[in-house]
Scaffold this motif. Structure first.
Motif, mmCIF file in Angstrom:
data_model
loop_
_atom_site.group_PDB
_atom_site.id
_atom_site.type_symbol
_atom_site.label_atom_id
_atom_site.label_comp_id
_atom_site.label_asym_id
_atom_site.label_seq_id
_atom_site.Cartn_x
_atom_site.Cartn_y
_atom_site.Cartn_z
ATOM 1 N N GLY A 671 0.771 -1.231 0.000
ATOM 2 C CA GLY A 671 0.000 0.000 0.000
ATOM 3 C C GLY A 671 0.799 1.276 0.000
ATOM 4 O O GLY A 671 0.210 2.357 0.140
ATOM 5 N N THR A 672 2.116 1.214 -0.155
ATOM 6 C CA THR A 672 2.911 2.436 -0.166
ATOM 7 C C THR A 672 4.131 2.236 -1.047
ATOM 8 O O THR A 672 4.462 1.103 -1.434
ATOM 9 N N ALA A 673 4.792 3.346 -1.366
ATOM 10 C CA ALA A 673 5.938 3.279 -2.266
ATOM 11 C C ALA A 673 7.139 2.641 -1.583
ATOM 12 O O ALA A 673 7.367 2.812 -0.377
ATOM 13 N N THR A 674 7.918 1.910 -2.349
ATOM 14 C CA THR A 674 9.173 1.335 -1.876
ATOM 15 C C THR A 674 10.193 2.452 -1.673
ATOM 16 O O THR A 674 10.219 3.434 -2.412
ATOM 17 N N VAL A 675 11.040 2.308 -0.649
ATOM 18 C CA VAL A 675 12.063 3.309 -0.369
ATOM 19 C C VAL A 675 13.435 2.656 -0.371
ATOM 20 O O VAL A 675 13.582 1.474 -0.053
ATOM 21 N N THR A 676 14.428 3.454 -0.747
ATOM 22 C CA THR A 676 15.804 2.967 -0.761
ATOM 23 C C THR A 676 16.715 3.984 -0.123
ATOM 24 O O THR A 676 16.409 5.181 -0.049
ATOM 25 N N ALA A 677 17.856 3.520 0.353
ATOM 26 C CA ALA A 677 18.884 4.402 0.900
ATOM 27 C C ALA A 677 20.242 3.777 0.659
ATOM 28 O O ALA A 677 20.394 2.549 0.703
ATOM 29 N N GLY A 678 21.207 4.637 0.382
ATOM 30 C CA GLY A 678 22.551 4.158 0.093
ATOM 31 C C GLY A 678 23.448 4.174 1.308
ATOM 32 O O GLY A 678 23.342 5.041 2.174
ATOM 33 N N VAL A 679 24.342 3.202 1.391
ATOM 34 C CA VAL A 679 25.320 3.090 2.470
ATOM 35 C C VAL A 679 26.684 2.821 1.851
ATOM 36 O O VAL A 679 26.827 1.931 0.999
ATOM 37 N N THR A 680 27.668 3.585 2.258
ATOM 38 C CA THR A 680 29.031 3.319 1.819
ATOM 39 C C THR A 680 29.715 2.408 2.839
ATOM 40 O O THR A 680 29.682 2.690 4.040
ATOM 41 N N VAL A 681 30.298 1.304 2.358
ATOM 42 C CA VAL A 681 30.984 0.349 3.234
ATOM 43 C C VAL A 681 32.472 0.348 2.877
ATOM 44 O O VAL A 681 32.850 0.053 1.738
ATOM 45 N N ARG A 682 33.294 0.711 3.841
ATOM 46 C CA ARG A 682 34.743 0.664 3.664
ATOM 47 C C ARG A 682 35.241 -0.652 4.246
ATOM 48 O O ARG A 682 35.145 -0.894 5.458
ATOM 49 N N VAL A 683 35.745 -1.524 3.393
ATOM 50 C CA VAL A 683 36.178 -2.861 3.807
ATOM 51 C C VAL A 683 37.691 -2.848 3.997
ATOM 52 O O VAL A 683 38.442 -2.509 3.074
ATOM 53 N N THR A 684 38.121 -3.201 5.190
ATOM 54 C CA THR A 684 39.548 -3.286 5.484
ATOM 55 C C THR A 684 39.988 -4.737 5.517
ATOM 56 O O THR A 684 39.175 -5.653 5.729
#
Length: 685
Positions: A671-684
């Protein structure tokens, strides 16, 4: 019938503030100098909100432009005058907790990237009755807010808050980004008076809780705070010379066996002054009410045996004209059994002291004497009218405008000079019961519209055969089927009662009676989201608000849906009514998560999902290395009187190689719009 101070009080700290703090701490390990391109991506819901800002109450005129303005660490608030600078400090106080930015308030010229507040008569808005209007221009380069008065500027900063993402109302730092869509707004109110009433007599509320409600209401341009200080079950403010009023009269509540289970409480005069000052700081007029001649069993019980009081004549029993002689405590919700005697000298000694001391501490123009629900079996109409007339003279001698429930317009009352009647009867048109409205018009009184079936915030959302929501809060005498958002929105104050028009009406008020609400969390659950509906009725231009199919209502519930995430971010309780298409709000942008030895585990995003349990939302995480997995949505479940919906979204993943990866969190629900968000992952390594 029943800001300079900007606080945050969570209805459930573990769910609300705690979740936001935990998320922010988990995510914002480091912050890059510049966000990667992936972080600029926004969800369809965010794009829609950017294209059409979701503002309540609806502005008089709004056009959208191209692009966005972004708050940054370097943003300044520019104000040339002292009054504008004070409002600028209010704005900074609203925005600092979530952004973590300094937002200094400075003088001088407005350069690029600044928020400028301009104040002066030259910025008056045509059609604005009281100088509360404003003009707001947001471009990618700057924000300019202009008004003729500081109050107008303050109304404008409430709109600025709603142009920013919902997370701006978080009491703790969130990652952003903090963007506002380009927009041009000209805005001013329909009515002068837009109020909310809080009853602290039936159940005691602390000054701090009261100030929190003031702040919450101010966000919707409410400009009157009506404080119901005394009723049958409690008298809540110290009156010098009459200590029994609070030591005896302040110690009970409704429905909890009085003192035994709920000890009540009262305010000192210093506390009352502080709340008055807090209301003024939020550009609200505070109106005190000590109901009379009925609804005053707490006064009678306090003073009936006060024979040693030198201010009384030794026979204080003559104040009691109630149904019970001698009087007795009644901690139920009963009404209509108590009355002060109009012929008693002691009555007027007590009432004069109350009025004089309260009015001396209250700079606003009004004093509300109550005046409702006094049956002729307790006082005759002639006795009632005599009481109202005499008390009105005392109030006017204090330089105040007399205000009361519309019963005071009845036969025999002579309210010479300015006076205000508050219409509370559910009757409409020319039905039986509307007489008080037409009588008020005939006497030249101004009218505040607060019909119980459209404005009483103590009424249940759902009642009768349809159900019982909420089960432990609220009454249903005015709303036999319940009063949800549609009932609060779909009516018109200027045509509700035949013969009462906008020429007579100065505004509207939502009344939060206290019989069933022992704390602010319960108050918030009943007040929101219905108060924003009344705020729009009072502020926005007249429209066809006649049914749930009207364009005005359909537009309103979409804009109201955007408020749910704000409530959750602030830790504010509310009822997630199914009438509103509550949207999802997700944030993870702006931070960098460090995955040591290639492993990442824990919270990646914060989700506001009003009215939805964790099992009703689905999360997936694309890790940026070609792999994806289901996300985990966690949070505390709702109760029947506390909302759910502020969650953390997380997951676990093992990266094969060191590097910088751009992960994406996606959340969907029916019943509602899908939402997205970005995450930056620094892999050591």
């Amino acid at each position: 019938m029943t800001m300079r101070t900007l606080r945050s009080r969570a209805w459930n700290p573990a769910v609300a503030v705690g979740a936001a703090v935990a998320f922010a701490a988990a995510l914002a390990v480091t912050t890059p100098a510049a966000a990667p391109p992936a972080l600029a991506a926004s969800s369809p819901a965010a794009q829609e909100a950017a294209a059409t800002p979701q503002i309540v109450p609806k502005p008089v005129s709004m056009t959208t432009g191209q692009g966005h303005f972004t708050l940054t660490h370097g943003t300044r608030i520019v104000a040339a005058s002292r009054a504008a600078a004070q409002v600028g400090r209010d704005l900074a106080g609203y925005l600092r907790p979530a952004t973590g930015y300094r937002l200094p308030v400075v003088g001088g010229g407005a350069g690029p990237g600044a928020i400028t507040l301009e104040l002066g008569r030259a910025y008056a808005v045509a059609g604005d009755p009281d100088g509360e209007g404003y003009r707001l221009s947001v471009t990618p380069a700057r924000v300019t807010l202009a008004a003729a008065t500081a109050h107008g500027l303050y109304n404008g900063i409430q709109t600025i808050r709603q142009l920013l993402p919902v997370w701006i109302d978080s009491p703790s730092a969130m990652p952003g980004p903090w963007t506002m869509p380009a927009v041009h707004i000209t805005d001013y109110p329909r009515y002068t008076y837009r109020g909310v009433m809080l009853d602290i007599a039936r159940h005691y509320e602390s000054p701090a809780a009261t100030e929190q409600l003031i702040a919450q209401a101010a966000a919707y341009k409410i400009n009157v705070f009506h404080l119901h200080l005394s009723d049958d079950q409690g008298f809540r403010i110290v009156i010098n010379g009459f200590p029994n009023l609070t030591t005896i009269g302040g110690q009970g509540s409704v429905g909890t066996d009085g003192r035994t289970m709920d000890p009540g409480g009262y305010w000192t005069q210093a506390q009352y002054r502080a709340v008055v000052a807090d209301a003024k700081a939020h550009f609200m007029t505070l109106i005190p009410e000590v109901d009379s001649p009925g609804h005053n069993n707490a006064i009678i019980m306090s003073e009936y045996n006060d024979t040693a009081n030198p201010l009384l004549n030794g026979d204080p029993q003559d104040i009691n004209c109630g149904a019970n002689n001698p009087p007795q405590w009644d901690y139920t919700g009963d009404v209509g059994y108590s009355a002060l005697c109009p012929d008693s000298e002691n009555t007027w000694t007590i009432m004069s002291a109350i009025i004089h001391q309260i009015d001396a501490m209250t700079p606003g123009p009004y004093h509300d004497l109550g005046g409702d629900e006094v049956p002729t079996t307790v006082l005759s109409q002639a006795q009632y009218a005599a009481f109202i007339n005499q008390e009105a003279g005392i109030i006017q001698a204090e330089g105040k405008t007399v205000m009361g429930w519309a019963d005071i317009a009845g036969p025999g009352t002579d309210l010479t000079g300015p006076s205000v009647a508050e219409y509370w009867n559910p009757a409409s048109g020319s039905q039986d019961g509307t007489e008080t409205g037409t009588e008020a018009v005939a006497k030249g009184m101004q009218i505040v519209m607060s019909p119980a079936n459209h404005a009483y915030l103590d009424q249940k959302y759902v009642a009768g055969k349809a159900g019982n929501v909420p089960p432990t809060l609220g009454l249903n005498w005015a709303c036999g089927h319940g009063c949800d958002v549609d009932q609060f929105y779909n009516w018109d104050p200027g045509s509700y009662v035949t013969g009462v028009t906008d020429k007579n009406v100065i505004g509207v008020e939502g009344a939060m009676w206290g019989e069933t609400v022992p704390n602010l969390s319960d108050v918030d659950y009943m007040v929101f989201p219905r108060l924003p509906a009344l705020a729009e009725i009072g502020w926005s231009p007249k429209a066809d608000r006649s049914s749930t199919s009207s364009p005005a209502y359909q537009d309103f519930i979409v804009r109201l849906a955007a408020q749910g995430g704000r409530y959750l971010a602030a830790g504010q309780n509310f009822y997630p009514t199914p009438e509103v298409p509550w949207r999802l709000d997700l944030t993870a942008d702006g931070g960098v998560v460090t995955a040591r030895n290639g492993a990442v585990s824990g919270a990646l995003a914060a989700l506001a999902a009003p009215g939805r349990a964790t099992g009703a939302v689905t999360a997936t995480i694309s890790w940026g290395d070609g792999a994806s997995s289901a996300g985990t949505v966690t949070g505390t479940a709702a109760t029947t009187t506390s909302v759910n919906g502020l969650y953390s979204v997380g997951g676990s993943h093992q990266y094969a190689h060191p590097g910088l990866y751009h992960a994406t969190v996606t959340v969907s629900a029916s019943g509602t719009a899908t939402v997205t968000a970005g995450v930056t992952v620094r892999v050591t390594g």
